[in-house]
Design a protein around this motif. Structure first.
Motif, mmCIF file in Angstrom:
data_model
loop_
_atom_site.group_PDB
_atom_site.id
_atom_site.type_symbol
_atom_site.label_atom_id
_atom_site.label_comp_id
_atom_site.label_asym_id
_atom_site.label_seq_id
_atom_site.Cartn_x
_atom_site.Cartn_y
_atom_site.Cartn_z
ATOM 1 N N GLN A 1 0.836 -1.201 0.019
ATOM 2 C CA GLN A 1 0.052 -0.070 -0.007
ATOM 3 C C GLN A 1 0.934 1.405 -0.004
ATOM 4 O O GLN A 1 1.988 1.168 0.251
ATOM 5 C CB GLN A 1 -0.901 0.123 1.204
ATOM 6 C CG GLN A 1 -1.692 -1.238 1.569
ATOM 7 C CD GLN A 1 -3.070 -1.100 0.950
ATOM 8 O OE1 GLN A 1 -3.808 0.144 1.161
ATOM 9 N NE2 GLN A 1 -3.674 -2.134 0.551
ATOM 10 N N GLU A 2 0.323 2.367 -0.382
ATOM 11 C CA GLU A 2 1.108 3.523 -0.362
ATOM 12 C C GLU A 2 0.517 4.660 0.306
ATOM 13 O O GLU A 2 -0.280 5.253 -0.260
ATOM 14 C CB GLU A 2 1.526 4.042 -1.861
ATOM 15 C CG GLU A 2 2.358 3.351 -2.435
ATOM 16 C CD GLU A 2 2.941 3.416 -3.896
ATOM 17 O OE1 GLU A 2 2.731 4.503 -4.211
ATOM 18 O OE2 GLU A 2 3.262 2.579 -4.775
ATOM 19 N N PRO A 3 0.445 4.444 1.307
ATOM 20 C CA PRO A 3 -0.497 5.620 2.446
ATOM 21 C C PRO A 3 0.146 7.050 1.839
ATOM 22 O O PRO A 3 1.469 7.452 1.972
ATOM 23 C CB PRO A 3 -0.035 5.285 3.710
ATOM 24 C CG PRO A 3 0.551 3.771 3.774
ATOM 25 C CD PRO A 3 1.152 3.672 2.145
ATOM 26 N N GLU A 4 -0.574 7.973 1.581
ATOM 27 C CA GLU A 4 -0.127 9.391 1.245
ATOM 28 C C GLU A 4 -0.646 10.205 2.338
ATOM 29 O O GLU A 4 -1.017 11.407 1.841
ATOM 30 C CB GLU A 4 -0.740 9.579 -0.181
ATOM 31 C CG GLU A 4 0.045 8.734 -1.202
ATOM 32 C CD GLU A 4 -0.114 8.896 -2.447
ATOM 33 O OE1 GLU A 4 -1.210 9.972 -2.689
ATOM 34 O OE2 GLU A 4 0.241 8.309 -3.387
ATOM 35 N N ARG A 5 -0.893 9.775 3.581
ATOM 36 C CA ARG A 5 -1.517 10.970 4.578
ATOM 37 C C ARG A 5 -0.973 10.473 5.906
ATOM 38 O O ARG A 5 -0.254 9.644 5.895
ATOM 39 C CB ARG A 5 -2.923 10.800 4.491
ATOM 40 C CG ARG A 5 -3.535 9.677 4.551
ATOM 41 C CD ARG A 5 -5.189 9.950 4.695
ATOM 42 N NE ARG A 5 -6.153 9.695 3.562
ATOM 43 C CZ ARG A 5 -7.352 9.770 3.401
ATOM 44 N NH1 ARG A 5 -7.897 9.849 4.634
ATOM 45 N NH2 ARG A 5 -8.045 9.715 2.455
ATOM 46 N N TRP B 1 -4.595 8.076 7.941
ATOM 47 C CA TRP B 1 -4.532 6.793 7.262
ATOM 48 C C TRP B 1 -5.235 5.554 7.969
ATOM 49 O O TRP B 1 -6.083 5.040 7.196
ATOM 50 C CB TRP B 1 -3.092 6.591 6.723
ATOM 51 C CG TRP B 1 -3.217 5.181 5.762
ATOM 52 C CD1 TRP B 1 -3.381 5.344 4.533
ATOM 53 C CD2 TRP B 1 -3.122 3.943 5.969
ATOM 54 N NE1 TRP B 1 -3.326 4.031 3.623
ATOM 55 C CE2 TRP B 1 -3.178 3.239 4.775
ATOM 56 C CE3 TRP B 1 -2.789 3.026 7.115
ATOM 57 C CZ2 TRP B 1 -3.180 1.883 4.445
ATOM 58 C CZ3 TRP B 1 -2.747 1.892 7.213
ATOM 59 C CH2 TRP B 1 -2.893 1.210 5.625
#
Length: 132
Positions: free
Chosen positions: A49-53, A58
């Motif tokens: 996964q690429e959490p962007e927060r 998230w």
């Protein structure tokens, strides 16, 4: 930050003793000094996964994305009793749910309070006339 105590980790260990993945996740939460979001972020990256927060946002967003499943009536009573086995097994049957994140998501829901977490969904159901 959602803090998981060593007593809570011990409780989940006793429930999840037969789940080696969950046991590893609990080890990681312990290694993160009980910081649930920090552990979940590490697991998310491992799972591709690429959490962007921010960490806390998230995990909250992931839990909310699965709120309709997590708040199903057949599992609610179990969650209210701090038991996550049934819901854990249920989440693992969902092909799109990142299985390694089941443990932190369910612990997060318990820490928020099951009824509190499910309340927005309950409100929608009662507005639609099928809330019982």
């Amino acid at each position: 930050m959602t803090q998981v105590t060593s007593q809570e980790i011990a409780l989940f260990r006793s429930q999840l003793i037969d789940d080696p993945v969950a046991m590893e996740v609990l080890d990681l939460i312990e290694d993160c000094e009980g910081d649930l979001e920090d552990a979940a972020m590490t697991l998310a990256i491992k799972a591709g996964q690429e959490p962007e927060r921010a960490n806390s946002e998230w995990l909250d967003a992931l839990a909310k994305k699965w709120r309709a499943v997590i708040c199903e009536a057949e599992f609610r009573e179990e969650l209210l009793n701090n038991t996550i086995l049934g819901m854990m097994a249920h989440l693992k049957t969902m092909p799109t749910f990142p299985k390694i994140l089941a443990t932190p998501v369910l612990i997060y829901v318990l820490k928020q309070g099951v009824n509190n977490f499910c309340e927005p969904l309950d409100a929608i159901k009662s507005e639609m006339g099928n809330g019982d």
